[in-house]
Scaffold this active site. Structure first.
Site, PDB file in Angstrom:
ATOM      1  N   PRO A 273       1.223  -1.348   0.109  1.00  0.00           N
ATOM      2  CG  PRO A 273      -0.105  -0.916   2.612  1.00  0.00           C
ATOM      3  CD  PRO A 273       1.128  -2.170   1.106  1.00  0.00           C
ATOM      4  NE  ARG A 311      -4.115  11.640  -6.491  1.00  0.00           N
ATOM      5  CZ  ARG A 311      -5.033  11.032  -6.501  1.00  0.00           C
ATOM      6  NH1 ARG A 311      -5.852  12.826  -6.152  1.00  0.00           N
ATOM      7  NH2 ARG A 311      -5.828  10.513  -6.959  1.00  0.00           N
ATOM      8  CE1 TYR A 315      -3.307   9.707 -12.884  1.00  0.00           C
ATOM      9  CE2 TYR A 315      -2.867  10.787 -10.455  1.00  0.00           C
ATOM     10  CZ  TYR A 315      -2.548  10.293 -11.639  1.00  0.00           C
ATOM     11  OH  TYR A 315      -1.558   9.692 -11.385  1.00  0.00           O
ATOM     12  CB  CYS A 343       1.475  30.217 -17.888  1.00  0.00           C
ATOM     13  SG  CYS A 343       1.910  31.612 -16.722  1.00  0.00           S
ATOM     14  CD  GLU A 344       0.405  23.937 -19.396  1.00  0.00           C
ATOM     15  OE1 GLU A 344      -1.068  23.965 -19.365  1.00  0.00           O
ATOM     16  OE2 GLU A 344       1.167  24.431 -19.165  1.00  0.00           O
ATOM     17  CE1 TYR A 371       1.381   6.853  -6.391  1.00  0.00           C
ATOM     18  CE2 TYR A 371      -0.555   7.332  -4.530  1.00  0.00           C
ATOM     19  CZ  TYR A 371       0.239   6.494  -5.093  1.00  0.00           C
ATOM     20  OH  TYR A 371       0.804   4.704  -5.500  1.00  0.00           O
TER      21      TYR A 371
HETATM   22  N1  LLP Z   1       2.228  -1.850  -5.920  1.00  0.00           N
HETATM   23  C1  LLP Z   1       2.647  -2.030  -7.726  1.00  0.00           C
HETATM   24  C2  LLP Z   1       2.395  -2.468  -8.252  1.00  0.00           C
HETATM   25  C3  LLP Z   1       1.535  -0.392  -7.756  1.00  0.00           C
HETATM   26  O1  LLP Z   1       2.528  -0.207  -9.080  1.00  0.00           O
HETATM   27  C4  LLP Z   1       1.186   1.104  -7.119  1.00  0.00           C
HETATM   28  C5  LLP Z   1       0.824   2.085  -7.750  1.00  0.00           C
HETATM   29  C6  LLP Z   1       1.177   0.822  -5.600  1.00  0.00           C
HETATM   30  C7  LLP Z   1       1.573  -0.844  -5.195  1.00  0.00           C
HETATM   31  C8  LLP Z   1       0.337   1.581  -4.621  1.00  0.00           C
HETATM   32  O2  LLP Z   1      -0.867   1.692  -4.838  1.00  0.00           O
HETATM   33  P1  LLP Z   1      -1.511   2.250  -3.709  1.00  0.00           P
HETATM   34  O3  LLP Z   1      -1.790   1.819  -3.191  1.00  0.00           O
HETATM   35  O4  LLP Z   1      -1.123   3.687  -3.525  1.00  0.00           O
HETATM   36  O5  LLP Z   1      -3.003   3.093  -4.745  1.00  0.00           O
HETATM   37  N2  LLP Z   1      -0.451   9.041  -9.442  1.00  0.00           N
HETATM   38  C9  LLP Z   1      -1.371   8.392  -9.065  1.00  0.00           C
HETATM   39  C10 LLP Z   1      -1.530   7.178  -8.856  1.00  0.00           C
HETATM   40  C11 LLP Z   1      -0.994   6.180  -9.119  1.00  0.00           C
HETATM   41  C12 LLP Z   1      -0.243   4.780  -8.713  1.00  0.00           C
HETATM   42  C13 LLP Z   1       0.628   3.849  -9.791  1.00  0.00           C
HETATM   43  N3  LLP Z   1       0.799   2.621  -8.461  1.00  0.00           N
HETATM   44  C14 LLP Z   1      -2.332   8.886  -8.234  1.00  0.00           C
HETATM   45  O6  LLP Z   1      -2.144  10.176  -7.995  1.00  0.00           O
HETATM   46  O7  LLP Z   1      -3.622   9.027  -8.092  1.00  0.00           O
END
Ligand code: LLP
Length: 415
Positions: A273, A311, A315, A343-344, A371
């Site tokens: 996580p 973000r 997104y 500037c966007e 993130y």
């Molecule tokens: N394990 C793997 C193989 C991953 O690719 C990721 C995230 C995680 C664990 C952790 O996931 P989490 O528990 O944080 O959801 N930048 C995006 C999120 C990209 C996540 C990429 N992989 C955002 O700001 O929402």
């Protein structure tokens, strides 16, 4: 509560955010140690008594202080680059509890990981299996490996952060996994340890997570029947947090579902996580520079921007925005877009929010611990924000604000 109003001011644990802004300036990321530890405990208690490892996903927030805190709590790490490996080592993390994931590992990164002694390399393709086998041979080692299998389960999340579908670049196809494992079992310099998957991020309900766990567990049973022992199952990260009106789904629900899907298997369980450990434990503190009334919209122009928190622009993510000082009784909120100076037109932190705020006031962009800083940039030649970790009544500067000189320290003018 990590962030709560006290005596008319929003506080981080025991410290008023206006004092932190005074001391460290804005924009500034503020994290709560207690909130991080509480989130970690939701995993460790749900997994108590099991052969399980929690590998914090470094990409969510790679600050050394955060990694050191995780190390102290007993966590391992999920990394995706040589840079993240170096951070884990610099923070005192245990490479023996570290998993190396990612679709594009370079030769140098693989060598570094093998030399450091990572617990497992999560392979994402057949050519990568061959590369790891060759490099391990050259180093006279056996590389511990797992395949990241794409279970073709829809995480029902934003398309940019959904990773478990057939069309995504991640993992090896579920249907091809048995052939790849059979091949790996024949290679001299790799040792199959486990199997991994990760279907996406910000999952708001356990159903897809549990479905993926069941598919991966079934695959593990078939592999074992074929004589390939599977010591661990890594179900990735992805558990969602509270941003807006998502009903909070406790981590324990996801974990209980996954454990049920694994059934009587004795296999070790790994989770990685990121967001659910630190997302709600951090906020971005920013100051209003201008109130700009417009023909169609009213804007609060603040000193944080898309380069600090990408973000919303990337997104269309929704982050709650709170005024640090409580509105005086009877004040009428005005609907604003909260925008930065970049500037966007995509440079917004929030849109259409009823707020009581004026020039000079502080705002907190909530749920920005994951993130946020890790995706920040220097676009528009903006130094990156400071980061502060609050622990009770103490504030620690865990990353100094960048200086203008830092921005072009590596650049050279032609002779
Ligand atoms: N394990 C793997 C193989 C991953 O690719 C990721 C995230 C995680 C664990 C952790 O996931 P989490 O528990 O944080 O959801 N930048 C995006 C999120 C990209 C996540 C990429 N992989 C955002 O700001 O929402």
């Amino acid at each position: 509560m990590a962030f709560a109003q006290r005596n008319g001011t929003l506080c981080a644990e025991q410290l008023p955010l206006d004092e932190l802004a005074q001391r460290f300036g804005t924009p500034c990321y503020v994290y709560s140690r207690a909130a991080i530890e509480l989130a970690y405990a939701s995993y460790s208690s749900a997994l108590a008594g099991r052969d399980a490892l929690i590998c914090y996903s470094v990409k969510a927030n790679p600050n050394l202080a955060v990694l050191a805190l995780m190390t102290r709590l007993g966590a391992g790490f999920d990394i995706v680059s040589g840079g993240e490996l170096a951070r884990v080592l610099a923070a005192g993390g245990d490479p023996g509890k570290t998993l190396f994931s990612g679709v594009g590992k370079t030769e140098i990164e693989i060598e570094q990981a093998l030399q450091a002694g990572v617990r497992c390399i999560n392979l994402e393709s057949e050519p990568e299996l061959e590369r790891v086998n060759a490099l391990a041979g050259r180093l006279g080692r056996r590389a511990p490996v797992a395949f990241r299998v794409n279970p073709d389960v829809d995480g029902r999340t934003h398309p940019y952060i959904s990773t478990g579908l057939r069309q995504n670049k991640f993992g090896v196809p579920h249907d091809d996994a048995e052939r790849l494992y059979a091949k790996a079992a024949q290679l001299p310099n790799v040792e199959v340890r486990g199997i991994g998957c990760h279907i996406g991020s910000q999952l708001t309900g356990p159903a897809p997570f549990v479905e993926a766990a069941a598919r991966v567990a079934a695959l593990a049973s078939r592999l074992e029947a074929a004589g390939i022992p599977i010591a661990h199952i890594d179900l990735g990260g992805g558990i969602g947090i509270h941003y807006q009106d998502e009903p909070p789904r406790p981590v324990a629900e996801f974990v209980a579902g996954a454990l049920a899907a694994l059934g009587a298997r004795r296999t070790g369980l790994i989770l990685d996580p990121g967001r659910s450990i630190i997302g709600n434990a951090g906020l971005l503190l920013t100051r209003v520079e201008y109130v700009k009334p417009g023909a169609a919209k009213n804007f609060l122009v603040v000193d944080a921007a898309m380069n600090d928190l990408l973000r919303p622009a990337l997104y269309d993510a929704w982050h709650e925005v709170r005024a640090v000082r409580e509105a005086p009784a009877g004040a009428r909120p005005v609907t604003y877009d909260v925008v930065g100076p970049v500037c966007e037109s995509g440079d917004f932190l929030a849109r259409e929010r009823p707020l009581v705020a004026g020039a000079g006031d502080l705002l907190a962009v909530m749920s920005a611990g994951a993130y946020g800083m890790s995706m920040s940039s220097n676009y528009n030649s903006r130094p990156r924000a400071a980061e502060v970790l609050v622990d009770g009544a103490q504030a620690h500067l865990i990353r100094a604000r960048e200086t203008i000189e830092d921005l072009f320290a590596l650049e050279r003018i032609l002779p």
